[in-house]
Enzyme design. Structure first.
Site, PDB file in Angstrom:
ATOM      1  N   ARG A 115       0.857  -1.185   0.000  1.00  0.00           N
ATOM      2  CA  ARG A 115       0.000   0.000   0.000  1.00  0.00           C
ATOM      3  C   ARG A 115       0.893   1.234   0.000  1.00  0.00           C
ATOM      4  NH1 ARG A 115      -2.488   0.965   5.348  1.00  0.00           N
ATOM      5  NH2 ARG A 115      -1.156   2.808   5.344  1.00  0.00           N
ATOM      6  N   HIS A 149      -3.610   4.735   4.461  1.00  0.00           N
ATOM      7  CA  HIS A 149      -4.781   3.840   4.424  1.00  0.00           C
ATOM      8  C   HIS A 149      -5.933   4.535   3.704  1.00  0.00           C
ATOM      9  CE1 HIS A 149      -8.096   1.298   5.668  1.00  0.00           C
ATOM     10  NE2 HIS A 149      -8.650   2.317   6.301  1.00  0.00           N
ATOM     11  N   TYR A 183       3.469   5.599  11.496  1.00  0.00           N
ATOM     12  CA  TYR A 183       3.749   4.205  11.862  1.00  0.00           C
ATOM     13  C   TYR A 183       4.658   3.461  10.879  1.00  0.00           C
ATOM     14  CZ  TYR A 183      -0.367   3.819   8.795  1.00  0.00           C
ATOM     15  OH  TYR A 183      -1.251   3.934   7.758  1.00  0.00           O
TER      16      TYR A 183
END
Lengths: 326, 369
Positions: B261, B265, B274
């Site tokens: 990805r 998100h 993160y």
């Protein structure tokens, strides 16, 4: 014509639906060879084949999800959850998908499914086998929640649920599965959904109930009749959407209302009925609305279940309380 | 008792397919379809189209013209591979990064924009009658896929139901319940796990201790395999085999497509909280579009002129979709009642009337104001 019980009427309705419509598929846990733990599907697999009457893996979310998928493809799935105590894994499927499919796709995909489950207490069943949590489903927009209370209504309402173009949760009061018998012509005729059934005509007080509580409510009405108190008795039958017109008409006549349900009181369907009586029927009322319900406790295990569930005596007391008012 | 004293009763292997390496070099046998320049360029075009769309959608969100948006940047080969291996009459149950597959199946770009723009009409899919709308609650569509596949099987239709989900979804019960019945009932379905390494902020290795996600299929008694999800040739090849196997009575397959990805998100997320940029940069080298472009340049005379023309065509197409989206007036407020049931129950009519009259009042007020 032989008289049959509610459970036999449920079986008869599914057989009629399977017979008349090749798109009807019946499935769930132990519904095949075993014919269901209450025998609701007894003999159906032998008659209609294991492709249309089939045992699923032991997975309730799966059962509801598969019903949605089948319905989306144009089948008419009739899925059984063995006991209402095990229905909760289906809630996500019902609230996030079954109820929303038509809305999400602007009518492109629909969800004509039925989720059947026996519910309610009074059969000395193990833990988790006795709750009445119909209000959880009644709160879901886009759903119908239907509860029969006699063999005739079990047959006619289940056929109606299967024919309905939208999802229906069909809750069967298992305590009265074999309590009464009626002649039920297997004529394939559905009863109307979304309407209450008037079971008794009376003038002094309106008794509103559904499911197994019909039994105690009618008993109470009989005893009150002997004392000269005349009761209108209404079986709500479809608790979502709610036919308030029938209830309001009755209360306009009697001026008094007692709502009886086995489920816990707070946010039970009785609360919605009472709220609508306050909104639209207050000026007809001679006395505050009474609710006779299960308590806001965990449904006790069977040693105490009769202390939890409304009794004929509790209903009579509530009726007399409404009559004490001017 | 040591293991040596115990009898082995079952053994399993998980296989991995890569046909183009990250340099765009062929490292396996070229599947039949991939001999055609036209077929490869079609895949390339849809990947570029999808990335152009994603990029524009993010820009729309950043300028306040779209709600929260989830991009498929970096994962185009997975969804394009899936879509290219399906027939129109099959059913796709997508989650929210399968635009590449959805576009191939007739879903309009303007519909995807309407959806993320907060409008249910974005799920009407006017040119795609079969597919489910994007599933948001993770893995809930796997049981539904099984139901759809069962309907196909019962009616003896040569159709396949395809369910796409992410790596995080394999931690959910619905995933397992769905693949279990797919195996038990030998259903015509394909489950694609798009392993993009991240379930929002939780990396794949924290999500599960399983060595692969494909092996979760073994517990359901169905074949599971891995594919390089940034290699569109391998992706389409593995997917087409699984789909045709399911179509011809061979039962279900689970495919774990390994990808990454590249974006947050969603636009509401900040992945820098993160994960390190260095990790993202490393994966840029594996980009699915760059990889196929290298191959096309080497083998099919792809050049800068063709590339520029393609990018221009994609931009024009996306801009037209954006205009259509922005020009769509909001639905009347009372329409929230109109697809709840086939026929609105009497009990709801007063509420609909209220919304309708309030809406008229508001619109009248707007005119006067």
């Amino acid at each position: 014509m032989a008289e049959i019980t509610i459970i036999e009427a449920v079986n008869l309705a599914m057989a009629r639906a399977l017979e008349n419509n090749p798109d009807v598929v019946v499935f769930g846990e132990d519904v095949g060879v075993n014919g269901g733990v209450f025998r609701a599907t007894d003999g159906l697999q032998q008659r209609y084949g294991a492709n249309r009457v089939l045992d699923t893996p032991l997975a309730e979310a799966l059962i509801a999800g598969m019903a949605i998928g089948m319905a989306a493809e144009g089948l008419r799935p009739v899925a059984e959850i063995q006991f209402m105590g095990f229905i909760y894994p289906t809630i996500e499927q019902m609230i996030c998908h079954a109820t929303r499919l038509r809305n999400r796709t602007r009518g492109r995909i629909t969800c004509p499914m039925v989720l059947r489950a026996p519910y309610g207490g009074g059969i000395h069943a193990p833990e988790h086998h006795s709750e009445s949590t119909e209000a959880i489903f009644a709160h879901m927009p886009g759903l119908r929640v239907v509860i029969p209370s006699s063999p005739l209504r079990a047959y006619g309402l289940l056929l109606a649920a299967i024919q309905d173009p939208d999802p229906v949760v069909f809750l069967e009061p298992k305590r009265i599965y074999r309590m009464m018998k009626q002649e039920v012509p297997d004529d394939g005729e559905a009863l109307p959904l979304d309407v209450c059934f008037q079971l008794r005509d009376g003038t002094d007080v309106t008794l509103v109930t559904w499911g197994a509580m019909i039994h105690e409510t009618l008993q109470a009405a009989d005893q009150l009749e002997a004392e000269g108190i005349s009761c209108d008795v209404i079986d709500v039958a479809t608790i979502k959407p709610l036919d308030m017109a029938t209830i309001l008409n009755s209360v306009a006549k009697t001026g008094r209302c007692v709502i009886v349900h086995e489920a816990a009181r707070t946010c039970g369907v009785g609360a919605e009925i009472a709220a609508q009586l306050a909104e639209y029927g207050l000026l007809s009322l001679f006395a505050p609305v009474q609710r006779v319900t299960g308590y806001d406790t965990i449904m006790p295990m069977f040693k105490l279940e009769n202390d939890y569930m409304p009794s004929t005596e509790r209903i009579i007391t509530a009726v007399k309380k409404t009559l004490e008012e001017a | 008792m040591t293991n040596e004293d115990k009898k082995c009763v079952a053994q399993f292997e998980i296989h991995y397919t890569q046909l183009l390496n990250q340099q765009g070099e062929l490292v396996g046998a070229l599947p039949e379809f991939a001999a055609s320049a036209e077929a490869l360029i079609a895949l390339y075009r849809t990947m570029v189209q999808t990335r152009t769309f994603d990029t524009q959608a993010i820009a729309l969100q950043r300028t306040g013209k779209l709600g929260t948006y989830s991009s498929s940047i970096g994962q185009e080969a997975v969804s394009v591979g899936i879509g290219s291996a399906m027939r129109f009459e099959d059913v796709l149950l997508p989650t929210y990064r399968e635009y590449g597959a959805q576009f191939q199946r007739g879903v309009e770009m303007s519909e995807i924009l309407r959806y993320w723009g907060g409008d249910e009409r974005g799920m009407a899919y006017h040119a795609q009658p079969h597919d489910k709308a994007i599933t948001v609650p993770i893995a809930t569509h796997v049981p539904q896929c099984a139901g759809i596949a069962y309907a196909m099987k019962l009616r003896k239709q040569p159709r396949v139901a395809v369910c796409v989900l992410g790596d995080g979804a394999t931690s959910k019960g619905d995933f397992y319940e769905g693949i279990n019945v797919a195996g038990a009932w030998h259903l015509p379905m394909v489950i694609v796990v798009t392993n993009n390494q991240w379930a929002i902020s939780v990396p794949r290795e924290v999500q599960t201790h399983a060595q692969t996600l494909a092996q979760k299929a073994i517990a359901a008694g169905i074949p599971g395999e891995q594919v390089d999800g940034n290699d569109v040739i391998a992706m389409r090849h593995v997917m087409a085999n699984a789909v045709e196997k399911a179509r011809t009575g061979g039962g279900p397959t689970l495919i774990e497509a390994i990808t990454f990805r590249m974006h947050d998100h969603t636009t509401a997320d900040d992945a820098s909280r993160y994960r390190k940029q260095a990790v993202v940069d490393q994966h840029k080298l594996l980009d699915p579009i760059d990889r196929l472009r290298k191959y096309l340049i080497q083998h099919h005379d792809w050049d800068d002129a063709k590339e520029t023309a393609l990018l221009e065509a994609c931009t024009i197409e996306v801009e037209a979709a954006v205009r259509s989206y922005l020009d769509t007036p909001p639905a009347p407020p009372e329409s929230m009642f109109d697809y709840l049931y086939e026929t609105l129950p009497d009990a709801l009519q007063p509420q609909r009337d209220e919304v309708e009259s309030l809406g008229k009042l508001k619109r009248g007020g707007d005119h006067n104001g």
